[in-house]
Design an enzyme around this catalytic site. Sequence first.
Site, PDB file in Angstrom:
ATOM      1  N   SER A  49       0.841  -1.213   0.000  1.00 36.40           N
ATOM      2  CA  SER A  49       0.000   0.000   0.000  1.00 36.40           C
ATOM      3  C   SER A  49       0.870   1.255   0.000  1.00 36.40           C
ATOM      4  O   SER A  49       0.402   2.338  -0.324  1.00 36.40           O
ATOM      5  CB  SER A  49      -0.933  -0.002   1.218  1.00 36.40           C
ATOM      6  OG  SER A  49      -0.170  -0.194   2.390  1.00 36.40           O
ATOM      7  N   HIS A  50       2.151   1.132   0.349  1.00 36.43           N
ATOM      8  CA  HIS A  50       3.062   2.281   0.356  1.00 36.43           C
ATOM      9  C   HIS A  50       3.999   2.271  -0.863  1.00 36.43           C
ATOM     10  O   HIS A  50       4.972   3.004  -0.895  1.00 36.43           O
ATOM     11  CB  HIS A  50       3.892   2.304   1.650  1.00 36.43           C
ATOM     12  CG  HIS A  50       3.065   2.571   2.870  1.00 36.43           C
ATOM     13  ND1 HIS A  50       2.943   3.820   3.420  1.00 36.43           N
ATOM     14  CD2 HIS A  50       2.284   1.760   3.618  1.00 36.43           C
ATOM     15  CE1 HIS A  50       2.138   3.753   4.476  1.00 36.43           C
ATOM     16  NE2 HIS A  50       1.721   2.512   4.616  1.00 36.43           N
ATOM     17  N   ASP A 190      -6.873  -1.822   5.602  1.00 36.93           N
ATOM     18  CA  ASP A 190      -7.617  -3.084   5.714  1.00 36.93           C
ATOM     19  C   ASP A 190      -9.107  -2.824   5.909  1.00 36.93           C
ATOM     20  O   ASP A 190      -9.953  -3.615   5.468  1.00 36.93           O
ATOM     21  CB  ASP A 190      -7.068  -3.933   6.870  1.00 36.93           C
ATOM     22  CG  ASP A 190      -5.680  -4.482   6.552  1.00 36.93           C
ATOM     23  OD1 ASP A 190      -5.340  -4.532   5.359  1.00 36.93           O
ATOM     24  OD2 ASP A 190      -4.945  -4.819   7.491  1.00 36.93           O
TER      25      ASP A 190
HETATM   26  P1  NDP Z   1       0.800  -5.303  10.704  1.00 38.30           P
HETATM   27  O1  NDP Z   1      -0.194  -5.474  11.775  1.00 38.30           O
HETATM   28  O2  NDP Z   1       0.525  -5.920   9.375  1.00 38.30           O
HETATM   29  O3  NDP Z   1       2.229  -5.830  11.168  1.00 38.30           O
HETATM   30  C1  NDP Z   1       2.865  -5.277  12.289  1.00 38.30           C
HETATM   31  C2  NDP Z   1       4.253  -5.868  12.455  1.00 38.30           C
HETATM   32  O4  NDP Z   1       4.137  -7.190  12.954  1.00 38.30           O
HETATM   33  C3  NDP Z   1       5.044  -5.965  11.155  1.00 38.30           C
HETATM   34  O5  NDP Z   1       6.386  -5.676  11.388  1.00 38.30           O
HETATM   35  C4  NDP Z   1       4.829  -7.411  10.725  1.00 38.30           C
HETATM   36  O6  NDP Z   1       5.933  -7.793   9.934  1.00 38.30           O
HETATM   37  C5  NDP Z   1       4.760  -8.144  12.047  1.00 38.30           C
HETATM   38  N1  NDP Z   1       3.886  -9.307  12.046  1.00 38.30           N
HETATM   39  C6  NDP Z   1       2.683  -9.459  11.439  1.00 38.30           C
HETATM   40  N2  NDP Z   1       2.168 -10.657  11.727  1.00 38.30           N
HETATM   41  C7  NDP Z   1       3.060 -11.279  12.541  1.00 38.30           C
HETATM   42  C8  NDP Z   1       3.095 -12.551  13.183  1.00 38.30           C
HETATM   43  N3  NDP Z   1       2.120 -13.432  13.029  1.00 38.30           N
HETATM   44  N4  NDP Z   1       4.169 -12.838  13.945  1.00 38.30           N
HETATM   45  C9  NDP Z   1       5.189 -11.965  14.097  1.00 38.30           C
HETATM   46  N5  NDP Z   1       5.209 -10.764  13.506  1.00 38.30           N
HETATM   47  C10 NDP Z   1       4.150 -10.418  12.748  1.00 38.30           C
HETATM   48  O7  NDP Z   1       1.121  -3.745  10.450  1.00 38.30           O
HETATM   49  P2  NDP Z   1       0.184  -2.483  10.656  1.00 38.30           P
HETATM   50  O8  NDP Z   1      -1.066  -2.709   9.910  1.00 38.30           O
HETATM   51  O9  NDP Z   1       0.084  -2.149  12.092  1.00 38.30           O
HETATM   52  O10 NDP Z   1       1.070  -1.358   9.905  1.00 38.30           O
HETATM   53  C11 NDP Z   1       1.237  -1.431   8.489  1.00 38.30           C
HETATM   54  C12 NDP Z   1       2.313  -0.499   7.982  1.00 38.30           C
HETATM   55  O11 NDP Z   1       1.806   0.820   7.863  1.00 38.30           O
HETATM   56  C13 NDP Z   1       3.605  -0.361   8.801  1.00 38.30           C
HETATM   57  O12 NDP Z   1       4.672  -0.512   7.880  1.00 38.30           O
HETATM   58  C14 NDP Z   1       3.564   1.041   9.361  1.00 38.30           C
HETATM   59  O13 NDP Z   1       4.854   1.634   9.489  1.00 38.30           O
HETATM   60  C15 NDP Z   1       2.769   1.766   8.302  1.00 38.30           C
HETATM   61  N6  NDP Z   1       2.052   2.925   8.848  1.00 38.30           N
HETATM   62  C16 NDP Z   1       2.479   4.191   8.484  1.00 38.30           C
HETATM   63  C17 NDP Z   1       1.808   5.304   8.968  1.00 38.30           C
HETATM   64  C18 NDP Z   1       2.314   6.667   8.641  1.00 38.30           C
HETATM   65  O14 NDP Z   1       1.688   7.639   9.046  1.00 38.30           O
HETATM   66  N7  NDP Z   1       3.409   6.822   7.958  1.00 38.30           N
HETATM   67  C19 NDP Z   1       0.614   5.180   9.821  1.00 38.30           C
HETATM   68  C20 NDP Z   1       0.296   3.818  10.164  1.00 38.30           C
HETATM   69  C21 NDP Z   1       0.969   2.745   9.668  1.00 38.30           C
HETATM   70  P3  NDP Z   1       5.977  -9.053   8.962  1.00 38.30           P
HETATM   71  O15 NDP Z   1       4.575  -9.371   8.538  1.00 38.30           O
HETATM   72  O16 NDP Z   1       6.853  -8.613   7.841  1.00 38.30           O
HETATM   73  O17 NDP Z   1       6.592 -10.144   9.789  1.00 38.30           O
END
Ligand code: NDP
Length: 337
Positions: A49-50, A190
């Site tokens: 998405s980014h 989402d």
């Molecule tokens: P997610 O909930 O998808 O994931 C959060 C973190 O947990 C990630 O590092 C992910 O990495 C890890 N993760 C996910 N599932 C598991 C699992 N089962 N076990 C272990 N680790 C897990 O992310 P968000 O929806 O909270 O955020 C999405 C993105 O949006 C981020 O990159 C965030 O920086 C960005 N964001 C930017 C904003 C802005 O203003 N610039 C505002 C809000 C969000 P992985 O799946 O790779 O292991």
Amino acid sequence: MTDDSTTTLSLDEVRELARSVLVASGMDERGSAVLADLVQMSERDGPRSHGLRMLPVYAQSFSSGYANPVSSPRVERTAPGVLRGDGDNGYYQIVAAKAREELIEMARENGIAAFTCSNCHHLGALRFDTGPLAEAGLVALGVVNSLSMVVPQGGVRPVFGTNPMSFACPRPGGEPVVWDQASSMVALMDIRLAAAEGHDLPRPAGLDPDGQPTQDPNAILESRSLLPFGEHKGAAIAFLIEVLGAALAGGTLSVDNANREAYGALNIKGGHTLIAIDPARFGNETFGVYVQRICAEIEGNGDARVPGDGRLKNRAAVKADGVRVTADLMAQLRELQ
Ligand code: NDP
């Protein structure tokens, strides 16, 4: 009628497409190179998405006059461990690219150093801000506040942005550990996806326009009120990010970040703080062994995985198969070129 076909691009082609769209949108070569790298890394590791989807949004932010496409950011050392940035109303990553080497040097000198930045726009996924510090052998913690959408526990109106935080550290013998996460229970993207696909969310993730918790994505999009992750604990983390991001850096508070003229994720002009720590200065020579041990206790532990390692799987898949781009997005990008 929508076209369901897709085009497959290599990561080099993704970068070149991004660069050419940004240049055609009025951005200078230096800034285009930095944002093109960010788009490429987002398509490679996620979140997509980014990635390419952000390009029409970047272009709109320039054509509307909301963001500066030819920013000349400034970086200034205000104390031995403090580096301060002013983004000249451009994108954060451009200031960060300028500040990174100096921040690394300061952390190595002092053991710990912090970079704060204001007067800059949306940085995309935080993982790309902390990851390079871990690659340089440092521990990193990054935060940014955003646009108010998250309601404090028990409240009825948003106070915090989806305020993400990111952590990264070196992992001897492997890629650094890098994770980043928003403060909302479910990412805004989402919720939009569930609304587009016409189904409810698995659990209440926001409030309806009457202030009641709901699983209905359309009601949440109408109220623009999301619930924090982990109830009061997530709200407390969002509070911390608001203070370490907006207040410390002198950025715009999430409640004041409400420029509805700019669309998408770009109506954000928050404050950023990135803290870099050199473990070599803290006296535990086996820091890396501790990290390895923690990771080893997680791996092979049922279905658990080290947070953030999902990106490495994405990376391998994209390198092998390329990046699939829908015909609609491709047509939109060609028009911007
Ligand atoms: P997610 O909930 O998808 O994931 C959060 C973190 O947990 C990630 O590092 C992910 O990495 C890890 N993760 C996910 N599932 C598991 C699992 N089962 N076990 C272990 N680790 C897990 O992310 P968000 O929806 O909270 O955020 C999405 C993105 O949006 C981020 O990159 C965030 O920086 C960005 N964001 C930017 C904003 C802005 O203003 N610039 C505002 C809000 C969000 P992985 O799946 O790779 O292991």
